[in-house]
Design a protein around this motif. Structure first.
Motif, PDB file in Angstrom:
ATOM      1  N   ALA A 109       0.825  -1.218   0.000  1.00  0.00           N
ATOM      2  CA  ALA A 109       0.000   0.000   0.000  1.00  0.00           C
ATOM      3  C   ALA A 109       0.855   1.263   0.000  1.00  0.00           C
ATOM      4  CB  ALA A 109      -0.923  -0.008   1.215  1.00  0.00           C
ATOM      5  N   GLY A 110       2.175   1.116   0.018  1.00  0.00           N
ATOM      6  CA  GLY A 110       3.066   2.279  -0.039  1.00  0.00           C
ATOM      7  C   GLY A 110       3.312   2.946   1.309  1.00  0.00           C
ATOM      8  N   TRP A 111       2.848   2.326   2.395  1.00  0.00           N
ATOM      9  CA  TRP A 111       3.015   2.962   3.707  1.00  0.00           C
ATOM     10  C   TRP A 111       4.415   2.776   4.264  1.00  0.00           C
ATOM     11  CZ3 TRP A 111      -0.085   5.709   7.331  1.00  0.00           C
ATOM     12  CH2 TRP A 111      -1.241   6.216   6.749  1.00  0.00           C
ATOM     13  N   PRO A 128       8.378   1.962   2.864  1.00  0.00           N
ATOM     14  CA  PRO A 128       9.147   1.797   1.632  1.00  0.00           C
ATOM     15  C   PRO A 128       9.635   0.355   1.487  1.00  0.00           C
ATOM     16  CG  PRO A 128       9.958   3.666   2.931  1.00  0.00           C
ATOM     17  CD  PRO A 128       8.994   2.913   3.794  1.00  0.00           C
ATOM     18  N   ALA A 187      13.327   6.418  -0.994  1.00  0.00           N
ATOM     19  CA  ALA A 187      12.064   7.102  -0.703  1.00  0.00           C
ATOM     20  C   ALA A 187      11.988   8.397  -1.487  1.00  0.00           C
ATOM     21  CB  ALA A 187      11.975   7.397   0.791  1.00  0.00           C
ATOM     22  N   ASN A 188      10.800   8.650  -2.042  1.00  0.00           N
ATOM     23  CA  ASN A 188      10.529   9.901  -2.762  1.00  0.00           C
ATOM     24  C   ASN A 188      11.644  10.309  -3.715  1.00  0.00           C
ATOM     25  OD1 ASN A 188       7.874  10.807  -1.812  1.00  0.00           O
ATOM     26  ND2 ASN A 188       8.873  10.652   0.171  1.00  0.00           N
ATOM     27  N   TRP A 202      -0.042   9.305   2.319  1.00  0.00           N
ATOM     28  CA  TRP A 202       1.245   8.779   2.730  1.00  0.00           C
ATOM     29  C   TRP A 202       1.648   7.680   1.741  1.00  0.00           C
ATOM     30  CZ3 TRP A 202       4.664  10.600   6.035  1.00  0.00           C
ATOM     31  CH2 TRP A 202       5.756   9.792   6.388  1.00  0.00           C
ATOM     32  N   GLY A 203       2.883   7.689   1.346  1.00  0.00           N
ATOM     33  CA  GLY A 203       3.358   6.721   0.356  1.00  0.00           C
ATOM     34  C   GLY A 203       4.236   7.455  -0.628  1.00  0.00           C
ATOM     35  N   GLU A 204       4.491   6.821  -1.756  1.00  0.00           N
ATOM     36  CA  GLU A 204       5.334   7.479  -2.761  1.00  0.00           C
ATOM     37  C   GLU A 204       4.656   8.779  -3.204  1.00  0.00           C
ATOM     38  OE1 GLU A 204       6.906   5.188  -6.008  1.00  0.00           O
ATOM     39  OE2 GLU A 204       6.877   3.396  -4.740  1.00  0.00           O
ATOM     40  N   GLY A 205       5.427   9.810  -3.325  1.00  0.00           N
ATOM     41  CA  GLY A 205       4.860  11.084  -3.776  1.00  0.00           C
ATOM     42  C   GLY A 205       4.340  11.952  -2.650  1.00  0.00           C
ATOM     43  N   VAL A 206       4.459  11.486  -1.409  1.00  0.00           N
ATOM     44  CA  VAL A 206       3.906  12.258  -0.297  1.00  0.00           C
ATOM     45  C   VAL A 206       4.679  13.563  -0.085  1.00  0.00           C
ATOM     46  CG1 VAL A 206       5.258  11.153   1.546  1.00  0.00           C
ATOM     47  CG2 VAL A 206       3.010  12.090   2.070  1.00  0.00           C
ATOM     48  N   ALA A 207       5.943  13.576  -0.491  1.00  0.00           N
ATOM     49  CA  ALA A 207       6.752  14.781  -0.250  1.00  0.00           C
ATOM     50  C   ALA A 207       6.148  15.994  -0.962  1.00  0.00           C
ATOM     51  CB  ALA A 207       8.186  14.559  -0.722  1.00  0.00           C
ATOM     52  N   LEU A 236      10.125  13.164   3.899  1.00  0.00           N
ATOM     53  CA  LEU A 236      10.963  12.878   2.721  1.00  0.00           C
ATOM     54  C   LEU A 236      11.522  11.461   2.782  1.00  0.00           C
ATOM     55  CD1 LEU A 236      12.935  16.254   2.463  1.00  0.00           C
ATOM     56  CD2 LEU A 236      10.964  15.520   1.115  1.00  0.00           C
ATOM     57  N   ASP A 237      11.879  11.005   3.989  1.00  0.00           N
ATOM     58  CA  ASP A 237      12.426   9.652   4.143  1.00  0.00           C
ATOM     59  C   ASP A 237      11.339   8.601   4.329  1.00  0.00           C
ATOM     60  OD1 ASP A 237      14.910  10.730   3.989  1.00  0.00           O
ATOM     61  OD2 ASP A 237      15.260  10.777   6.156  1.00  0.00           O
ATOM     62  N   ARG A 238      10.084   9.088   4.401  1.00  0.00           N
ATOM     63  CA  ARG A 238       8.936   8.215   4.696  1.00  0.00           C
ATOM     64  C   ARG A 238       9.179   7.396   5.959  1.00  0.00           C
ATOM     65  NH1 ARG A 238       7.778   5.339  -0.658  1.00  0.00           N
ATOM     66  NH2 ARG A 238       6.490   3.976   0.593  1.00  0.00           N
TER      67      ARG A 238
END
Lengths: 199, 233
Positions: A188-190, A192, A198-199, B151-156, B203-205
């Motif tokens: 679910a992307g919660w 990594p 990440a990002n 929250w997840g990829e692209g959250v930044a 940024l680091d999730r």
């Protein structure tokens, strides 16, 4: 999970797809009748409050497993089958869907696994040969594996219910370090993927 | 101190009227890692006249009305009917769609629920709470509640957009007194600094670090909290 569904048939379809997907991922092979039994069980407990019994004032109450078992021992065959089946069903659902809470209780998940598995085993002995004997035998033999399947179904349902559900899965994963929950969170992307940027 | 409902039983405060309130409380509780026995939806008041009788100013679409009497804290959460109607349009849609359609409305409800929860939380620990602390916490809550929806990829990118929309593109009600205006501006400044400090975790999730910092700050009281929001000390 109730926010995801609109009718009994769509609820069953939802659980069927999820059950097949998760069982396949966890490599748990299930007979068709057992799969049917589990889908009905999941849909019934999710759509109603059949997980609970009612006390004298009509309030929802958890009936202790030991009490159910004690009652089964006093009953005639038909009634005993019904009570033991409920014991198996309630144990399986509770330990699958609420294992995090059970870990903090007086009796841990293993107690539910032992009681539930044994109850299905006894039902398999009591029901007439053929028919559903094989289903109860399979439920008994694969009880622990089925708990893991239900845990993942519960986690995936929570993830799709919104961030508050996802945070509950995240908390469980933080506490237990479960690989299964981690996979759900990663999917679910919660969390990594290991080794990914990440990002 | 006990949180009671002054308006309970007098008004149509069924959770079904405003299901978003319950969802937001559950979301905030999950973020801060506690559960509050009092449920905000039972305290919702939607009638402006009743809100005025309870001490509401009528100057904002949401107001937490608080009265302390004989050791009890009586609370009502006023959410104006127009806000309920706006949010009601999204009742059949995934919650995330509200962020696209009406971020402002969603944040207004969040602010009301945030106030309710923070007052209940501080009352539970028999702490006093300043209005500045309450407003600053609500700003942080709005940021993090919206943040976690994506929250997840692209959250930044979403976090940066939220910082701009929630903290920079702000307009204040013209009828505010000088003191109120100062309080809102100061709450904005403090919460912006704190939320900006959270960005490396975003940024680091690193959800663990994000939640850890949020929970630590939430449990600080009064001056310690304001100092922490401003400087991290």
């Amino acid at each position: 999970m109730s926010g995801l569904v609109t009718s009994s048939s769509s609820l069953k379809e939802f659980f069927r797809e999820l059950l097949l997907e998760v069982a396949a991922r966890q490599r748990v092979a299930l007979g068709e009748s057992t799969e049917f039994y589990l889908v009905n069980l999941l849909a019934e407990f999710a759509a109603t409050d059949k997980l609970f019994s009612r006390d004298a004032e009509g309030r929802r109450d958890h009936e202790p497993l030991a009490e159910l078992y004690h009652r089964a021992l006093q009953q005639e065959r038909e009634e005993r089958i019904r009570t033991l089946r409920r014991l198996g069903d309630v144990s399986l659902y509770k330990v699958g869907f609420f294992s995090g809470a059970l870990q903090q209780g007086m009796v841990g998940p293993d107690y539910y696994i032992q009681m539930g598995g044994a109850a299905y085993g006894q039902v398999a002995e009591l029901v007439p040969a053929g028919g559903f004997t094989g289903v109860y035998r399979e439920l008994c033999d694969k009880f622990r594996a089925l708990v893991e399947v239900l845990e993942e179904i519960s986690a995936r349902g929570l993830m799709s219910a919104g961030p508050e559900g996802a945070l509950r899965v995240y908390e469980s994963w933080s506490r237990t370090g479960s690989d299964r929950l981690e996979r759900v969170l990663v999917d679910a992307g919660w969390v990594p993927r290991k080794g990914s940027l990440a990002n | 101190m006990r949180v009671g409902s002054r308006a309970r039983g007098r008004l149509p405060t069924d959770a079904a009227d405003f299901p978003l309130v319950g969802r937001l409380q559950a979301h905030l509780e999950a973020i801060y890692g506690f559960r509050c026995e009092a449920r905000a939806e039972a305290f919702v008041v939607v009638d402006a006249e009743v809100a005025a009788l309870l001490g509401g100013t009528g100057r904002a679409p949401e107001e937490l009305l608080v009265l302390e009497a004989r050791g009890d804290l009586e609370v009502a959460l006023y959410l104006d009917p127009a806000l309920r109607e706006r949010m009601g349009r999204y009742s059949g849609s995934p919650l995330a769609s509200v962020l696209e359609g009406d971020l402002d409305g969603y944040c207004q409800v969040t602010e009301g629920v945030s106030h309710f929860l923070y007052v209940a939380h501080t009352a539970h620990y028999e702490r006093t709470v300043s209005l500045l602390e309450l407003e600053a916490q609500a700003e942080v809550d709005k940021f993090v509640v919206c943040l976690l929806h994506r929250w997840g990829e692209g959250v930044a990118g979403w976090a940066r957009e939220l910082l701009t929309r929630l903290f920079d593109q702000v307009a204040y009600q013209p009828l505010l007194s000088g003191e109120e205006r100062w309080r809102y501006e100061e709450a904005n400044r403090l919460s912006r600094r704190f939320c900006t400090r959270l960005m490396p975790h975003v940024l680091d999730r690193r959800l663990d670090r994000l939640l850890g910092d949020l929970r630590y700050a939430y449990r600080l009281g009064a001056e310690a909290k304001l100092r922490h929001l401003a400087h991290g000390g």
